[in-house]
Design an enzyme around this catalytic site. Structure first.
Site, PDB file in Angstrom:
ATOM      1  N   HIS A   1      37.439  41.946  37.565  1.00  0.00           N
ATOM      2  CA  HIS A   1      38.101  43.219  38.103  1.00  0.00           C
ATOM      3  C   HIS A   1      38.567  42.856  39.473  1.00  0.00           C
ATOM      4  CE1 HIS A   1      36.258  46.758  35.670  1.00  0.00           C
ATOM      5  NE2 HIS A   1      36.960  45.842  35.053  1.00  0.00           N
TER       6      HIS A   1
ATOM      7  N   TYR B   1      35.010  55.615  41.476  1.00  0.00           N
ATOM      8  CA  TYR B   1      34.128  56.529  42.364  1.00  0.00           C
ATOM      9  C   TYR B   1      34.647  57.479  42.750  1.00  0.00           C
ATOM     10  CZ  TYR B   1      31.452  51.897  42.889  1.00  0.00           C
ATOM     11  OH  TYR B   1      30.551  50.903  42.571  1.00  0.00           O
TER      12      TYR B   1
ATOM     13  N   PRO C   1      22.299  52.174  43.806  1.00  0.00           N
ATOM     14  CA  PRO C   1      23.361  51.520  43.087  1.00  0.00           C
ATOM     15  C   PRO C   1      24.762  51.788  43.494  1.00  0.00           C
ATOM     16  CG  PRO C   1      22.304  53.338  41.800  1.00  0.00           C
ATOM     17  CD  PRO C   1      21.722  53.314  43.027  1.00  0.00           C
TER      18      PRO C   1
ATOM     19  N   LYS D   1      24.697  46.430  44.909  1.00  0.00           N
ATOM     20  CA  LYS D   1      24.183  45.116  45.590  1.00  0.00           C
ATOM     21  C   LYS D   1      22.892  44.719  45.074  1.00  0.00           C
ATOM     22  CE  LYS D   1      27.634  44.922  47.392  1.00  0.00           C
ATOM     23  NZ  LYS D   1      28.260  43.619  47.203  1.00  0.00           N
TER      24      LYS D   1
ATOM     25  N   TYR E   1      31.677  44.899  49.356  1.00  0.00           N
ATOM     26  CA  TYR E   1      31.715  45.053  48.056  1.00  0.00           C
ATOM     27  C   TYR E   1      31.790  43.745  46.964  1.00  0.00           C
ATOM     28  CZ  TYR E   1      31.746  47.699  43.663  1.00  0.00           C
ATOM     29  OH  TYR E   1      31.516  48.350  42.418  1.00  0.00           O
TER      30      TYR E   1
END
Length: 393
Positions: free
Chosen positions: A72, A201, A294, A298, A384
């Site tokens: 991704h 998200y 979560p 990480k 990220y």
């Protein structure tokens, strides 16, 4: 029995540590309280950072990842009426991979089994002794009911938050920082192709939602729910209706495809850090030392970073008579731990509803900043996608 490294825990951290040590000629024995089937079946993390993928490939564990993992470039950030794509490759030159922890575990088990790695599954009464001496030992009862004694040069505690390693560090030595969040995730696995090409998200006034995936055929989805939520009160129809509302079904023609839910559970959210990560000849790695919510993806990546650092330190200590990297392990590991703990807290706090209207306005302002400022988006992308393992945050 005697071995240079006794590893407590046969999850990804323990198995990867044994794999890395073996590559440098250091033997280990693994002791695990659960069965192999149980460890293999745990549905947890699903996103690998760029550096985690590079490490796995470099040590011969990247074949299946390259075949069935999905790369991704970024993620979507969403609020009602708006969905914005953050392209990590464009921002920081690094991507992430969808490859579940269960798949990583399968690869590790296959590799360690081929190498005839000794693993004692279903061990009970596991205890750590003489940690401040140069001859620590582990005692346990094996699956056949036979008492065992394992002498080692060092012990690696990779046994998570409920194993004996964390508690083996005396209260007079350790410090604990933690936060329990006032909400949980209702997570479901669904036998339906993902309705998105990359993770969504979603901030919503009714609560956070997330659309993730485990493969091109399996979707992983989450809803923010109260801590006391009973999953029995959430039939499939209610789950899909709530997901559709929070994820923006119908917005700009996008549709959430529903399907059979194969697994559902409630996941509490907390941040936890225990220091130091070394006590005498005991070294902690992964969830034995730290837990993150979560939201920032990480947990598994942080365990991989711990283990990469620890393996190098132990090889220097045991084969080169150089104890300096082992002495510096806790301090060095904790710099990344706190960076990832902060990022996970920040993502969680930005996206979850607390019931405070003022905070909700701040969250929306922050999301708009991320979606309009390249500098802000770059900070999120850098965290990220993950810093290189040889970079100390």
């Amino acid at each position: 029995m005697r071995v240079p490294v006794a590893i407590i825990g046969a999850g990804p951290a323990g198995m990867l540590l044994s794999h890395l040590l073996a590559a440098d000629g250091v033997d280990s024995i693994i002791v695990e309280s659960r069965s192999q089937d149980h460890v293999l079946a745990r549905i947890r993390a699903g996103i690998l950072e760029h550096s985690s993928v590079a490490l796995l490939r470099s040590v011969g564990l990247g074949q299946r990842l390259g075949q069935v993992g999905v790369e991704h470039r970024g993620i979507y950030l969403q609020s009602p009426g708006q969905r914005h794509h953050l392209d990590f490759v464009d921002l920081v030159g690094r991507s992430v991979w969808v490859y579940g922890q269960t798949e990583v575990q399968k690869d590790l088990v296959a590799a360690r089994s081929a190498a005839e790695q000794p693993v004692f599954y279903e061990a009970s009464d596991v205890r750590l002794h003489d940690l401040t001496t140069d001859q620590p030992l582990v005692t346990f009862v094996d699956s056949g009911g036979v008492a065992q004694r394992l002498e080692a040069d060092v012990i690696a505690g990779c046994d998570g938050s409920f194993g004996p390693s964390r508690s083996a560090i005396p209260d007079t030595v350790k410090q604990v920082w933690q936060r329990v969040y006032p909400y949980s995730w209702l997570g479901v696995l669904a036998a339906v192709a993902p309705s998105t090409d990359e993770l969504i998200y979603a901030w919503h006034p009714d609560g956070f939602a997330m659309h993730s995936m485990r493969s091109p055929q399996v979707s992983r989805l989450y809803l923010q729910v109260p801590n006391d939520t009973d999953v029995a009160q959430w039939p499939a129809a209610r789950i899909w209706d709530t997901l559709a509302a929070r994820l923006g079904h119908g917005q700009d023609g996008w549709e959430l495809q529903a399907g059979p839910i194969t697994e559902a559970g409630v996941l509490p959210m907390r941040s936890y850090v225990q220091t130091p990560m070394r006590y005498g000849r005991l070294f902690l790695a992964g969830d034995a030392a730290h837990i993150v919510p979560p939201t920032g993806a990480k947990g598994l990546n942080l365990a991989i970073a711990d283990v990469a650092l620890l393996a190098s330190a132990l090889v220097s200590m045991l084969t080169k008579n150089d104890a300096d990297p082992a002495a510096a392990y806790s301090h060095a590991a904790l710099r990344r731990v706190w960076r990832c703990t902060h990022f996970s807290w920040w993502m969680t706090s930005m996206l979850h509803i607390s019931g405070d209207p003022f905070e909700a306005q701040l969250q929306q302002a922050q999301l708009q900043w991320l979606c309009s400022s390249r500098a802000a988006a770059t900070g999120l992308a850098e965290n990220y996608a993950g810093l290189p393992l040889d970079v100390c945050p």
